[in-house]
Design an enzyme around this catalytic site. Structure first.
Site, PDB file in Angstrom:
ATOM      1  N   GLY A  80       0.772  -1.231   0.000  1.00 37.14           N
ATOM      2  CA  GLY A  80       0.000   0.000   0.000  1.00 37.14           C
ATOM      3  C   GLY A  80       0.805   1.285   0.000  1.00 37.14           C
ATOM      4  O   GLY A  80       0.228   2.375   0.052  1.00 37.14           O
ATOM      5  N   TRP A  82       2.590   2.786  -2.395  1.00 33.25           N
ATOM      6  CA  TRP A  82       2.344   3.648  -3.555  1.00 33.25           C
ATOM      7  C   TRP A  82       0.967   4.297  -3.471  1.00 33.25           C
ATOM      8  O   TRP A  82       0.797   5.443  -3.878  1.00 33.25           O
ATOM      9  CB  TRP A  82       2.501   2.843  -4.847  1.00 33.25           C
ATOM     10  CG  TRP A  82       3.929   2.753  -5.303  1.00 33.25           C
ATOM     11  CD1 TRP A  82       5.043   2.690  -4.514  1.00 33.25           C
ATOM     12  CD2 TRP A  82       4.403   2.730  -6.649  1.00 33.25           C
ATOM     13  NE1 TRP A  82       6.172   2.618  -5.278  1.00 33.25           N
ATOM     14  CE2 TRP A  82       5.814   2.642  -6.592  1.00 33.25           C
ATOM     15  CE3 TRP A  82       3.775   2.754  -7.887  1.00 33.25           C
ATOM     16  CZ2 TRP A  82       6.602   2.598  -7.740  1.00 33.25           C
ATOM     17  CZ3 TRP A  82       4.561   2.695  -9.033  1.00 33.25           C
ATOM     18  CH2 TRP A  82       5.958   2.624  -8.955  1.00 33.25           C
ATOM     19  N   ASP A 107      -5.018  -5.796  -5.908  1.00 32.91           N
ATOM     20  CA  ASP A 107      -4.002  -6.818  -5.666  1.00 32.91           C
ATOM     21  C   ASP A 107      -4.678  -8.154  -5.394  1.00 32.91           C
ATOM     22  O   ASP A 107      -5.803  -8.193  -4.887  1.00 32.91           O
ATOM     23  CB  ASP A 107      -3.125  -6.431  -4.472  1.00 32.91           C
ATOM     24  CG  ASP A 107      -1.769  -7.116  -4.503  1.00 32.91           C
ATOM     25  OD1 ASP A 107      -0.751  -6.418  -4.682  1.00 32.91           O
ATOM     26  OD2 ASP A 107      -1.714  -8.359  -4.373  1.00 32.91           O
ATOM     27  N   ASP A 123      -7.871  -9.933  -9.418  1.00 32.80           N
ATOM     28  CA  ASP A 123      -6.879  -9.976 -10.489  1.00 32.80           C
ATOM     29  C   ASP A 123      -7.254  -8.921 -11.523  1.00 32.80           C
ATOM     30  O   ASP A 123      -8.377  -8.949 -12.049  1.00 32.80           O
ATOM     31  CB  ASP A 123      -6.871 -11.372 -11.120  1.00 32.80           C
ATOM     32  CG  ASP A 123      -5.750 -11.561 -12.130  1.00 32.80           C
ATOM     33  OD1 ASP A 123      -5.185 -10.552 -12.606  1.00 32.80           O
ATOM     34  OD2 ASP A 123      -5.451 -12.725 -12.460  1.00 32.80           O
ATOM     35  N   ASP A 147       4.058  -1.409  -9.382  1.00 35.74           N
ATOM     36  CA  ASP A 147       5.332  -1.772  -8.765  1.00 35.74           C
ATOM     37  C   ASP A 147       5.376  -3.278  -8.578  1.00 35.74           C
ATOM     38  O   ASP A 147       6.061  -3.797  -7.700  1.00 35.74           O
ATOM     39  CB  ASP A 147       5.488  -1.056  -7.418  1.00 35.74           C
ATOM     40  CG  ASP A 147       6.917  -1.106  -6.897  1.00 35.74           C
ATOM     41  OD1 ASP A 147       7.851  -1.045  -7.713  1.00 35.74           O
ATOM     42  OD2 ASP A 147       7.104  -1.211  -5.672  1.00 35.74           O
ATOM     43  N   LYS A 187       7.513  -0.936 -12.926  1.00 33.64           N
ATOM     44  CA  LYS A 187       8.825  -1.498 -12.638  1.00 33.64           C
ATOM     45  C   LYS A 187       9.228  -2.480 -13.735  1.00 33.64           C
ATOM     46  O   LYS A 187       8.422  -3.303 -14.166  1.00 33.64           O
ATOM     47  CB  LYS A 187       8.808  -2.208 -11.284  1.00 33.64           C
ATOM     48  CG  LYS A 187      10.100  -2.950 -10.965  1.00 33.64           C
ATOM     49  CD  LYS A 187      10.320  -3.195  -9.497  1.00 33.64           C
ATOM     50  CE  LYS A 187       9.193  -3.875  -8.797  1.00 33.64           C
ATOM     51  NZ  LYS A 187       9.433  -3.991  -7.345  1.00 33.64           N
TER      52      LYS A 187
END
Length: 240
Positions: A80, A82, A107, A123, A147, A187
């Site tokens: 959490g 971000w 998530d 998802d 991320d 990322k």
């Protein structure tokens, strides 16, 4: 107790971790690095969920991606950190007035509530996820960020491919839901296959760049791709 030398200041001492009988040497190294990581210490001090929050903070301080009133999606939001940064930057806290933004984190794992954000345990690739996110945000997002990192196997090439596949899925998701002129942050890891992702992003965004924030460990191949100026979903988008 040893007497403190004059003029030594408030210098922090490096913490050493002894290898326990049941702890692997690699685990000991990881724990020692965590205990001596200034960003881990800062996250605890600042009430942030993870050191990763400072990576997004650095990126946004330099490129000003997150703005008051924007709608933001955080893919792979756990734990959490971000989301916390996004809530602050887009003014998603209740009572922000006309400039109030919105943040939705998603998530597979359960995430503790983040004040000012909506957290969905699902998802993002499943059917109906796009519509659910847009409904929760109150419209298409201005920023999609990720991320995420896939679970590692220890095999460098396999892990790189898994991580890049996840990033590519996030990029395709962003293309489907973003507002025009929107941004995508994700990322990636250096390893050779990221060039295909960059070529794809350049077809849909005006500017695509790599970013290596200071909070990202120097010895890691981790870096971030930042794509700004979403050109839309038209098939005829020219490569930047």
């Amino acid at each position: 107790m040893a007497e403190k030398k004059k003029g030594s200041g408030a210098r922090s001492l490096k913490v050493r971790v002894k290898t326990a009988k049941r702890r692997k040497t690699s685990s000991t190294r990881w724990l020692q690095r965590q205990l001596n990581d200034p960003y881990v210490q800062a996250a605890k001090r600042d009430g942030l969920r993870s050191r990763a929050a400072y990576k997004l903070t650095e990126i946004d301080d330099k490129f000003h991606v997150l703005k008051p009133g924007q709608r933001v999606v955080d893919l792979g939001a756990a734990p959490g950190g971000w989301c916390q940064v996004a809530v602050d930057r887009v003014k998603a806290m209740p009572g922000a007035g006309k400039a109030q933004g919105a943040v939705v984190g998603i998530d597979l794992l359960e995430v503790e509530p983040v004040t000012g954000a909506t957290i969905l345990q699902m998802d993002f690739l499943e059917e109906g996820a796009e519509e659910r996110l847009i409904a929760e945000l109150g419209g298409p997002p201005d920023v999609v960020m990720s991320d995420m990192a896939a679970n590692t196997t220890g095999h460098k090439q396999t892990d790189h491919l898994k991580i890049m596949a996840l990033c590519e899925a996030a990029a395709h998701f962003a293309i489907e839901v973003l507002n025009e002129e929107g941004a995508f942050i994700a990322k990636v890891f250096r390893g050779g296959t990221e060039n295909e992702l960059l070529a794809f992003l350049k077809q849909h965004f005006k500017v695509v760049r790599h970013v290596k924030p200071k909070a990202s460990r120097a010895d890691s191949s981790e870096m971030y791709v930042l794509a700004t100026g979403f050109k839309g979903r038209g098939e005829g988008a020219e490569e930047a």
